[in-house]
Design an enzyme around this catalytic site. Structure first.
Site, PDB file in Angstrom:
ATOM      1  N   LYS A 116       0.840  -1.220   0.000  1.00 43.96           N
ATOM      2  CA  LYS A 116       0.000   0.000   0.000  1.00 43.96           C
ATOM      3  C   LYS A 116       0.856   1.243   0.000  1.00 43.96           C
ATOM      4  CE  LYS A 116       0.798   1.274   4.518  1.00 43.96           C
ATOM      5  NZ  LYS A 116       1.517   2.459   4.955  1.00 43.96           N
ATOM      6  N   ASP A 138      -2.246  -1.518  10.327  1.00 49.07           N
ATOM      7  CA  ASP A 138      -2.267  -1.539   8.860  1.00 49.07           C
ATOM      8  C   ASP A 138      -2.860  -2.818   8.272  1.00 49.07           C
ATOM      9  OD1 ASP A 138      -1.288   0.894   8.103  1.00 49.07           O
ATOM     10  OD2 ASP A 138       0.744   0.209   7.667  1.00 49.07           O
TER      11      ASP A 138
HETATM   12  C1  LIG Z   1       2.525   4.375   9.579  1.00 46.69           C
HETATM   13  C2  LIG Z   1       1.483   3.448   9.001  1.00 46.69           C
HETATM   14  O1  LIG Z   1       2.097   2.491   8.167  1.00 46.69           O
HETATM   15  C3  LIG Z   1       0.521   4.248   8.139  1.00 46.69           C
HETATM   16  O2  LIG Z   1      -0.169   3.457   7.244  1.00 46.69           O
HETATM   17  C4  LIG Z   1       0.735   2.741  10.109  1.00 46.69           C
HETATM   18  O3  LIG Z   1       0.152   3.683  10.981  1.00 46.69           O
HETATM   19  C5  LIG Z   1       1.576   1.772  10.891  1.00 46.69           C
HETATM   20  O4  LIG Z   1       0.811   0.622  11.104  1.00 46.69           O
HETATM   21  P1  LIG Z   1       1.464  -0.731  11.677  1.00 46.69           P
HETATM   22  O5  LIG Z   1       2.848  -0.905  11.166  1.00 46.69           O
HETATM   23  O6  LIG Z   1       0.456  -1.813  11.468  1.00 46.69           O
HETATM   24  O7  LIG Z   1       1.572  -0.324  13.189  1.00 46.69           O
HETATM   25  P2  LIG Z   1       1.243  -1.166  14.516  1.00 46.69           P
HETATM   26  O8  LIG Z   1       1.945  -2.474  14.428  1.00 46.69           O
HETATM   27  O9  LIG Z   1      -0.233  -1.149  14.779  1.00 46.69           O
HETATM   28  O10 LIG Z   1       1.948  -0.234  15.581  1.00 46.69           O
HETATM   29  C6  LIG Z   1       3.338  -0.183  15.744  1.00 46.69           C
HETATM   30  C7  LIG Z   1       3.649   0.966  16.674  1.00 46.69           C
HETATM   31  O11 LIG Z   1       3.481   2.231  15.969  1.00 46.69           O
HETATM   32  C8  LIG Z   1       2.882   3.196  16.821  1.00 46.69           C
HETATM   33  N1  LIG Z   1       1.580   3.603  16.261  1.00 46.69           N
HETATM   34  C9  LIG Z   1       0.994   2.899  15.250  1.00 46.69           C
HETATM   35  C10 LIG Z   1      -0.211   3.312  14.708  1.00 46.69           C
HETATM   36  C11 LIG Z   1      -0.831   4.464  15.258  1.00 46.69           C
HETATM   37  N2  LIG Z   1      -1.988   4.920  14.778  1.00 46.69           N
HETATM   38  N3  LIG Z   1      -0.228   5.139  16.262  1.00 46.69           N
HETATM   39  C12 LIG Z   1       0.970   4.737  16.783  1.00 46.69           C
HETATM   40  O12 LIG Z   1       1.504   5.377  17.667  1.00 46.69           O
HETATM   41  C13 LIG Z   1       2.766   2.550  18.184  1.00 46.69           C
HETATM   42  O13 LIG Z   1       3.945   2.868  18.882  1.00 46.69           O
HETATM   43  C14 LIG Z   1       2.738   1.080  17.875  1.00 46.69           C
HETATM   44  O14 LIG Z   1       3.197   0.285  18.929  1.00 46.69           O
HETATM   45  N1  LIG Z   2       5.878 -10.909   7.940  1.00 48.35           N
HETATM   46  C1  LIG Z   2       6.788  -9.972   8.243  1.00 48.35           C
HETATM   47  N2  LIG Z   2       7.513  -9.392   7.282  1.00 48.35           N
HETATM   48  C2  LIG Z   2       8.404  -8.421   7.575  1.00 48.35           C
HETATM   49  N3  LIG Z   2       8.649  -7.977   8.802  1.00 48.35           N
HETATM   50  C3  LIG Z   2       7.956  -8.499   9.815  1.00 48.35           C
HETATM   51  C4  LIG Z   2       6.998  -9.519   9.576  1.00 48.35           C
HETATM   52  N4  LIG Z   2       6.460  -9.839  10.763  1.00 48.35           N
HETATM   53  C5  LIG Z   2       7.036  -9.061  11.687  1.00 48.35           C
HETATM   54  N5  LIG Z   2       7.962  -8.256  11.148  1.00 48.35           N
HETATM   55  C6  LIG Z   2       8.739  -7.227  11.873  1.00 48.35           C
HETATM   56  O1  LIG Z   2       8.026  -5.980  11.706  1.00 48.35           O
HETATM   57  C7  LIG Z   2       8.899  -4.894  11.429  1.00 48.35           C
HETATM   58  C8  LIG Z   2       8.279  -3.928  10.383  1.00 48.35           C
HETATM   59  O2  LIG Z   2       7.761  -4.653   9.309  1.00 48.35           O
HETATM   60  P1  LIG Z   2       7.178  -4.061   7.960  1.00 48.35           P
HETATM   61  O3  LIG Z   2       8.045  -4.479   6.850  1.00 48.35           O
HETATM   62  O4  LIG Z   2       5.742  -4.415   7.863  1.00 48.35           O
HETATM   63  O5  LIG Z   2       7.308  -2.495   8.159  1.00 48.35           O
HETATM   64  P2  LIG Z   2       6.683  -1.366   7.280  1.00 48.35           P
HETATM   65  O6  LIG Z   2       6.796  -1.692   5.835  1.00 48.35           O
HETATM   66  O7  LIG Z   2       7.305  -0.107   7.770  1.00 48.35           O
HETATM   67  O8  LIG Z   2       5.156  -1.390   7.632  1.00 48.35           O
HETATM   68  P3  LIG Z   2       4.181  -0.169   7.845  1.00 48.35           P
HETATM   69  O9  LIG Z   2       3.879   0.417   6.525  1.00 48.35           O
HETATM   70  O10 LIG Z   2       2.995  -0.895   8.429  1.00 48.35           O
HETATM   71  O11 LIG Z   2       4.858   0.772   8.784  1.00 48.35           O
HETATM   72  C9  LIG Z   2      10.204  -5.516  10.968  1.00 48.35           C
HETATM   73  O12 LIG Z   2      11.227  -4.844  11.607  1.00 48.35           O
HETATM   74  C10 LIG Z   2      10.138  -6.993  11.348  1.00 48.35           C
HETATM   75  O13 LIG Z   2      11.049  -7.292  12.385  1.00 48.35           O
END
Ligand SMILES: C[C@](O)(CO)[C@H](O)COP(=O)(O)OP(=O)(O)OC[C@H]1O[C@@H](n2ccc(N)nc2=O)[C@H](O)[C@@H]1O
Ligand SMILES: Nc1ncnc2c1ncn2[C@@H]1O[C@H](COP(=O)(O)OP(=O)(O)OP(=O)(O)O)[C@@H](O)[C@H]1O
Length: 372
Positions: free
Chosen positions: A10, A138
């Site tokens: 996304k 997400d």
């Molecule tokens: C930045 C985005 O990728 C935008 O699409 C998302 O908000 C992140 O979503 P995500 O990776 O699924 O995040 P989560 O695994 O739910 O949260 C990870 C950490 O990000 C912070 N977090 C996330 C989402 C949110 N609305 N507020 C937060 O403060 C929190 O510290 C949380 O513990």
């Molecule tokens: N299936 C998975 N694939 C990749 N990383 C994972 C997975 N499950 C857990 N993780 C952990 O989650 C962290 C972030 O993963 P991810 O690649 O989804 O980040 P991101 O692309 O920044 O996602 P977002 O857009 O939700 O912020 C990594 O540092 C990894 O250690």
């Protein structure tokens, strides 16, 4: 034979962050859009006397234990289904880790789709969305696909009419993926520091969350939702979709002027991306992430293109989520290729992969999800 599921990614078109909440999350308003770049999640599952989940990946940075989003999702799904099973998952990583493209979240949703197919069972839609939200903010968007409004902490999702450009709902996109990982929790903390530390706080606090929410409401309306079946998944759909868009007279006029036409409803249905971009959407994370990684700002400028060539400039370019991936959206494949060239030939002081892709509307998202 394993069920092979395409785990699409996304981008975020506009992202506004609210104040930190007592539960450690932040209020958030964003428009998610799925894109065709994907990992592949292969799932084999059979009923057994005890549950065992084995996760493997081609990328050693992916955790293969209970920390993996796939493991979290499958554990919850099996409990909800009241089934014990031996499940093997292989995650073929093509997308960046900590890239802001929701890759880990998408892997969890893909694993759920694969598990249901393997076992010939399906969870209730509301249950799927609930456990998805437990796994990560997400994740729920990937149970809907296409253009999806996200609110609350990002996990409350609503399908909205597809974004269109010149009548097309699959829009040329360039993804630039720098070899930099941005931690999402850290980016949220940086945002808080910037807006609570008086030394860093240079401008008056803006209610960007409220502003962006109002923009989305003016574009997509605030109509009731109903559950409809679509593809492999039931989704929440906007009951007003059809022609779809609800735009203020000012926006309609602006768009009409932009196109040199006065008709509004047809233009808006055909060019909702332009209508959205003209409202001035922004990703709040850029304010903190670009300070820390100026090279990402430079990549955005290259994706955007020059003002002297308005015709081939990106319609929109931004950081995706908390980064580090950036994207640009273009009128034509030629414009996208030119942007790819610009990024590839510039020196940003770090390695940058650049991919040509397209936005993925909901129908294609579900149609093409299972790889044959
Ligand atoms: C930045 C985005 O990728 C935008 O699409 C998302 O908000 C992140 O979503 P995500 O990776 O699924 O995040 P989560 O695994 O739910 O949260 C990870 C950490 O990000 C912070 N977090 C996330 C989402 C949110 N609305 N507020 C937060 O403060 C929190 O510290 C949380 O513990
Ligand atoms: N299936 C998975 N694939 C990749 N990383 C994972 C997975 N499950 C857990 N993780 C952990 O989650 C962290 C972030 O993963 P991810 O690649 O989804 O980040 P991101 O692309 O920044 O996602 P977002 O857009 O939700 O912020 C990594 O540092 C990894 O250690």
């Amino acid at each position: 034979m394993a069920t092979r599921v395409r785990s699409y990614s996304k981008i975020n078109l506009g992202l506004a962050i609210g104040a930190p909440r007592p539960d450690g999350f932040h209020g958030l308003s964003t428009l998610y859009q799925t894109v065709a770049l994907h990992d592949e999640v292969s799932v084999t599952a059979r009923r057994a006397g005890a549950t065992r989940i084995l996760i493997q990946s081609n990328d050693s940075r992916v955790p293969t234990d209970g920390r993996n989003t796939v493991c979290k999702m499958l554990t919850r799904a099996l409990a909800e289904l009241r089934v014990m099973a031996e499940v093997e998952v292989y995650i073929q990583k093509n997308l960046p880790i900590q890239g802001g493209m929701g890759a880990g979240s998408a892997n969890a949703a893909a694993a759920l789709i694969g598990l249901e197919k393997e076992l010939g069972l399906a969870l209730d839609e509301a249950v799927r969305l609930r456990i998805a939200a437990e796994v990560g903010s997400d994740v729920p968007l990937f149970l809907i696909g296409g253009a999806v409004l996200g609110s609350n902490r990002g996990e409350v999702v609503r399908a909205v009419p597809e974004l269109t450009l010149a009548g097309e709902d699959s829009i040329h996109c360039v993804m630039a993926i720098p070899k930099v990982g941005v931690s999402t929790p850290q980016a949220f903390r940086d945002w808080d520091a910037r807006y609570t530390d008086p030394d860093l706080h240079n401008s008056p606090v803006r209610d960007t969350l409220g502003e962006l929410s109002r923009v989305f409401a003016s574009i997509f309306g605030g109509t009731e939702m109903e559950i409809v079946e679509s593809g492999a998944s039931g989704i929440f759909a906007d009951s007003s979709s059809g022609n779809g868009l609800n735009v203020s007279p000012e926006q309609s006029q602006g768009l009409g002027q932009f196109q040199g036409k006065s008709e509004t409803s047809v233009d808006l249905a055909e060019n909702s991306l332009l209508a959205l971009v003209r409202t001035g959407i922004e990703n709040d994370f850029e304010q903190v992430v670009f300070l820390q990684y100026p090279s990402l700002h430079a990549i955005k400028r290259q994706l955007m293109g020059s003002d002297s060539d308005v015709e081939s400039k990106a319609i929109y370019a931004a950081l995706s989520g908390s980064g580090s991936a950036l994207f640009g959206l273009y009128r034509s494949e030629a414009d996208a290729e030119a942007a790819q060239q610009r990024v590839q030939s510039a020196d940003f002081g770090c390695k940058v992969q650049v991919f040509l892709t397209k936005t993925l509307p909901r129908e294609s998202y579900w149609r093409d999800m299972i790889a044959e």
